[in-house]
Design a protein around this motif. Structure first.
Motif, short mmCIF file in Angstrom:
data_model
loop_
_atom_site.label_atom_id
_atom_site.label_comp_id
_atom_site.label_asym_id
_atom_site.label_seq_id
_atom_site.Cartn_x
_atom_site.Cartn_y
_atom_site.Cartn_z
N GLY A 46 50.99 -4.97 -42.50
CA GLY A 46 49.53 -4.86 -42.48
C GLY A 46 48.89 -5.78 -41.45
N ARG B 76 46.92 -5.64 -45.56
CA ARG B 76 46.93 -4.46 -46.42
C ARG B 76 47.42 -3.27 -45.63
NH1 ARG B 76 41.02 -3.46 -47.61
NH2 ARG B 76 41.86 -2.12 -49.20
N ARG B 77 48.15 -2.40 -46.31
CA ARG B 77 48.52 -1.15 -45.66
C ARG B 77 48.75 -0.06 -46.70
NH1 ARG B 77 54.03 0.52 -46.85
NH2 ARG B 77 55.49 -1.17 -46.51
N ILE B 78 48.58 1.16 -46.23
CA ILE B 78 48.74 2.33 -47.09
C ILE B 78 50.21 2.50 -47.49
CG2 ILE B 78 48.62 4.86 -47.02
CD1 ILE B 78 45.90 3.70 -47.21
N TRP C 183 46.02 5.36 -42.08
CA TRP C 183 45.33 6.49 -41.47
C TRP C 183 43.84 6.25 -41.35
CZ3 TRP C 183 47.78 8.83 -46.13
CH2 TRP C 183 46.93 8.82 -47.21
N ARG C 184 43.37 5.25 -42.02
CA ARG C 184 42.03 4.78 -41.67
C ARG C 184 42.13 3.26 -41.64
NH1 ARG C 184 41.25 2.39 -46.19
NH2 ARG C 184 41.21 3.37 -48.22
N ALA D 156 41.39 0.10 -42.95
CA ALA D 156 40.80 -0.30 -44.22
C ALA D 156 39.84 -1.46 -44.02
CB ALA D 156 41.91 -0.71 -45.17
N PRO D 157 38.69 -1.43 -44.69
CA PRO D 157 37.78 -2.56 -44.58
C PRO D 157 38.39 -3.79 -45.27
CG PRO D 157 37.01 -1.05 -46.27
CD PRO D 157 38.21 -0.42 -45.63
N TYR E 194 50.96 4.19 -42.31
CA TYR E 194 50.52 2.93 -42.89
C TYR E 194 49.00 2.71 -42.86
CZ TYR E 194 55.44 1.67 -42.80
OH TYR E 194 56.79 1.63 -43.00
N SER F 268 45.30 -5.39 -40.18
CA SER F 268 44.22 -5.70 -41.12
C SER F 268 43.87 -7.18 -41.17
CB SER F 268 44.57 -5.19 -42.53
OG SER F 268 45.63 -5.96 -43.08
N VAL F 269 44.73 -8.04 -40.63
CA VAL F 269 44.41 -9.47 -40.67
C VAL F 269 43.97 -10.02 -39.32
CG1 VAL F 269 45.99 -9.91 -42.60
CG2 VAL F 269 46.79 -10.27 -40.26
N ARG G 37 38.91 -6.57 -47.74
CA ARG G 37 38.51 -6.80 -49.13
C ARG G 37 39.35 -7.94 -49.67
NH1 ARG G 37 39.19 -2.92 -53.36
NH2 ARG G 37 40.45 -1.62 -52.00
#
Lengths: 89, 378, 353
Positions: free
Chosen positions: B42, C338-340, B362-363, B365-366, B360, B45-46, B368
């Motif tokens: 991820g 985070r990941r899907i 597809w959008r 992610a905001p 992993y 995201s960070v 949180r």
């Protein structure tokens, strides 16, 4: 690309060896790492040892990281870099 | 080698500090394992919002030209041929389907873990012609060279390779070269250099990129904290305008690389121009067999001629691996092009940029806060 | 083994199903391609309200005392692998599908397809293993069938086991009962069956301490249900792995499922083997694991019950259901990212790149 995992060379017979990590023992060809001996940590890719893990260097990495953090606290992060960088000629 | 959590946090803080108030920065990694590692943990995201990690042409499966896949499928269909391949290649679609589909039609396709397994198979089945699908960058090519040499030593006349080995630095150079000719440039502020390719080619191999194109290069390992640290270092270099090569993976990467492997490569292969999926022809970017080893060339042995290359229409993969477009910019992404039915090269391998995006994130992610897990940990 | 599975994220992402004219190996991988196969060929023809629930077992005879019915076929190469064999797998898989449906196994039917030329000793070894696993699961093989086919490229033995079990009145485990706040528990370290089999098949030269976790879960699940009758839902993460069942759970209950990477138990040897093969441990098959969903108030009791059984000593909480109606599963990673999490696509293949 290029998945490679570190493992400990435990047996060697000519160029063919056996490497172990966490109880997974896999045959490795060591011809790319001449002079490899049992007890060496090797980097394994597709059945071949492609490099040797340098424990001195590994220690140095962590030392430099610690140094960096210290340097960062002193608000002068760049100075710690010089140990391992190569300036273009 | 898992550092305490605070090392990740420290590196992220360094990255944030280095980029604070600055312009948007885009760094490119050129290694499918970096792509997978980054998405699996991820990483996107960070990262600070103004830092982008772009996946370049580092997945050897993805950059293998469609014509090369077609050749593999054709070879697999020949009478008496057993085709050996790394698991990575088996699903990649050519114009006449994938190796997996060829196997469904009765072709003998074996998944091997090592090139030496293919040699052993040839030795054990002298009645079969064993063709090894040789793909990969400098990390993997020495194994092919060793296999070819072993086949000669053992006097095997039923072992050949279909070779599409590639060299990463000429591709990085080509990206920068083309970027320099574009109006706005490529917009790459530096490279996260592939750790395991660098084990073979050495840290110095990237010096021309820093010298001739002013591109900062940081060699990184594959742990999330190593990648974050490399990004922080790149950001520091980019902000201060220093184009340097820094080796942040010194436990396995040396300045000059693995000389034994380089010698072996040089004995068996020579550089040549080749076609990359999405990028077209790039000079000096292939490892081809030297004339002395032509007897092990499956194209020669079976009289295979590469079909004309044609890339899928509307596919943006070339732009994606050049860092000029995001997978989501492509009209095919997630619609007619999915991991189940890949159209473009970046979707075919699980390491491809589009496949990683699809699987992993597809959008985006905001941000949180993490859920708090009360109770037991393992 | 999951009887039939579906995957709504596929449809949510507006992906056209992959058209196919012939069966590929990946259609049997238990991933998204298997869903394509089922949704486009099987379900349109055989659909009914019980089958379309697509759970591990079909629940029948509600009026006369509910029965769970399940069937699975076993095709594994090699037949014998560290920690198990096709016989043990056939009993465990079917018993576990009943157990996670909340049913107490009553009996198993066994069909064998044998290849001409199969050595008698191999057959006897498989049958001995079936007997031992059935004894462990406290269930009998009560009927069977045998056919022999001409020697082909076959592994030698294919097994099909059907099982029937009784569900106590009032119990209905179903993803639609899942609510935000519910807790996800797994009974031990993941990935070991798939990795042990894959190493045995793809890299027989590798000697590993890894063993398949194949085990009948009826005892463990029985103990859990006695102590915590209000268990919301259970599923065994077989093909498709934890990723498959967690993504499926999110899609079916419609809520957001959050997994915490640092809480998911994986042995170092499994993590390393997965790394070596280039696989994500979350995608890898288990044959002695169960994902349990309980209400938050039952968390401690459920953990205590599971840990009281030899197959649940390492039970732990790995995630929660969150109050967000997106039907997706997400992994909160060790670096705070985070990941899907999606169901894997097809067959799992080792890669080197």
């Amino acid at each position: 690309m290029c998945l490679a995992v570190p493992a400990l060379l435990v047996e060697l017979n000519g160029e063919e060896g056996l490497a172990d990590l966490h109880g997974n023992r896999l045959p490795v060809n060591t011809q790319l790492v001449p002079g490899a001996r049992p007890g060496d940590w090797l980097l394994i890719h597709a059945g071949f040892a492609i490099g040797r893990l340098d424990e001195e260097e590994a220690r140095e990495t962590f030392a430099v990281l610690a140094e960096l953090q210290a340097a960062q606290r002193a608000a002068a992060p760049e100075q710690a870099d010089s140990a391992r960088q190569e300036a273009p000629p | 080698m898992n550092p305490p959590e605070h090392d990740v946090r420290k590196s992220l803080e360094r990255l944030a500090a280095a980029t604070k108030g600055g312009r948007e920065l885009a760094f490119m990694e050129v290694c499918g394992t970096h792509t997978t590692a980054a998405f699996r943990c991820g990483l996107p995201s960070v990262l600070p919002r103004h830092v982008k990690l772009i996946s370049g042409p580092g997945c050897p499966v993805c950059v293998t030209a469609q014509q090369d896949i077609d050749l593999l499928v054709e070879a697999a269909g020949r009478q008496g041929v057993t085709l050996c391949t790394y698991g990575d290649m088996i699903r990649v679609p050519g114009r006449r389907g994938s190796l997996q589909e060829a196997r469904g039609r009765g072709a003998r396709v074996h998944v091997v873990y090592s090139a030496m397994d293919a040699v052993a198979l040839a030795q054990a089945h002298v009645d079969r012609q064993v063709v090894f699908a040789a793909v990969g960058f400098e990390t993997t090519a020495p194994a092919t060279a060793a296999a070819v040499q072993a086949a000669r030593r053992r006097g095997l006349t039923n072992f050949t390779v279909l070779n599409s080995h590639k060299r990463i630095v000429p591709a990085m150079q080509a990206l920068l070269e083309r970027g320099a000719k574009m109006k706005d440039g490529l917009g790459i502020d530096g490279f996260v250099c592939p750790g395991h390719v660098s084990v073979i080619i050495g840290a110095r191999a990237y010096l021309p990129l820093a010298r001739d194109y002013a591109a900062p290069c940081v060699i990184s390992g594959f742990e999330p904290w190593q990648m974050i640290s490399a990004l922080a270092r790149l950001a520091e270099l980019a902000q201060s305008g220093r184009a340097e090569v820094i080796n942040e993976y010194p436990e396995v990467v040396s300045p000059d690389g693995n000389r034994a492997a380089q010698k072996l490569l040089d004995e068996v292969f020579q550089p040549a121009e080749t076609r990359w999926r999405g990028l077209g022809l790039i000079a000096q970017s292939a490892w081809v067999l030297r004339p002395a080893w032509r007897e092990f060339d499956a194209q020669v042995r079976f009289g295979l001629t590469p079909p004309e290359d044609c890339e899928p229409k509307a596919c943006l993969c070339g732009k994606v691996i050049s860092g000029l477009a995001l997978p989501t910019d492509c009209s095919l992404f997630g619609r007619s092009c999915t991991p189940l039915q890949p159209v473009g090269p970046c979707m075919v391998s699980s390491e491809g940029t589009c496949a990683a995006w699809f699987k992993y994130s597809w959008r985006q992610a905001p941000h949180r806060p993490l859920p708090i897990l009360a109770g037991a940990s393992p | 083994m999951t009887t039939f599975t579906t995957d709504t994220p596929l449809r949510r992402a507006h992906v056209e199903p992959a058209a196919f004219n012939q069966i590929a190996l990946a259609h049997g991988g238990g991933g998204q391609l298997t869903d394509v196969l089922l949704n486009s060929t099987v379900l349109p023809r055989l659909d009914n309200t019980i089958l379309s629930d697509l759970l591990d077992a079909g629940v029948i005879g509600q009026r006369i005392g509910a029965l769970a019915l399940t069937i699975d076929s076993y095709v594994v190469e090699p037949l014998f692998f560290p920690g198990g064999d096709i016989g043990r797998l056939a009993i465990c898989g079917t018993v576990n599908d009943l157990a996670v449906s909340g049913a107490r196994p009553l009996g198993v039917a066994l069909a064998m397809i044998l290849c001409e030329g199969l050595p008698r000793a191999v057959l006897e070894r498989v049958l001995d293993s079936i007997r031992a696993a059935a004894a462990e699961a406290e269930v009998h093989v009560v009927t069977g069938d045998t056919k022999v086919i001409e020697r082909g490229d076959a592994a030698g033995i294919y097994l099909t086991t059907a099982g029937v079990g009784r569900i106590p009145p009032g119990r209905r485990l179903h993803p639609e009962h899942v609510q935000p706040g519910d807790v996800l528990i797994v009974n031990g370290p993941i990935g070991e069956h798939g990795l042990a089999v894959m190493l045995a098949r793809e890299m027989p030269e590798v000697k590993s301490v890894l063993r398949s976790d194949a085990a009948p879960l009826a005892g463990l699940v029985g103990l859990l249900l006695r102590r915590v009758p209000e268990v919301v839902f259970m599923r065994d993460p077989t093909r498709g792995g934890l990723a498959g069942v967690a993504a499926d759970l999110a899609a079916r209950c419609g809520w957001h499922v959050a997994l915490e990477e640092s809480h998911i138990p994986i042995r170092p040897e499994a993590r390393h083997a997965a790394e070596m093969l280039g696989l994500d441990p979350l995608d890898i098959a288990n044959e002695g694991k169960v994902l349990v969903v309980v209400r938050p108030r039952d968390e401690a009791a459920a953990l205590e019950a599971l840990r009281a059984h030899p197959l649940g000593r390492a039970a732990c909480v790995i995630g929660r259901v969150e109050d967000n109606r997106d039907g997706r599963c997400e992994l909160y990673t060790t670096i705070g990212g985070r990941r899907i999490v999606q169901k894997p696509y097809g067959e799992q293949l080792p890669r080197i790149c």
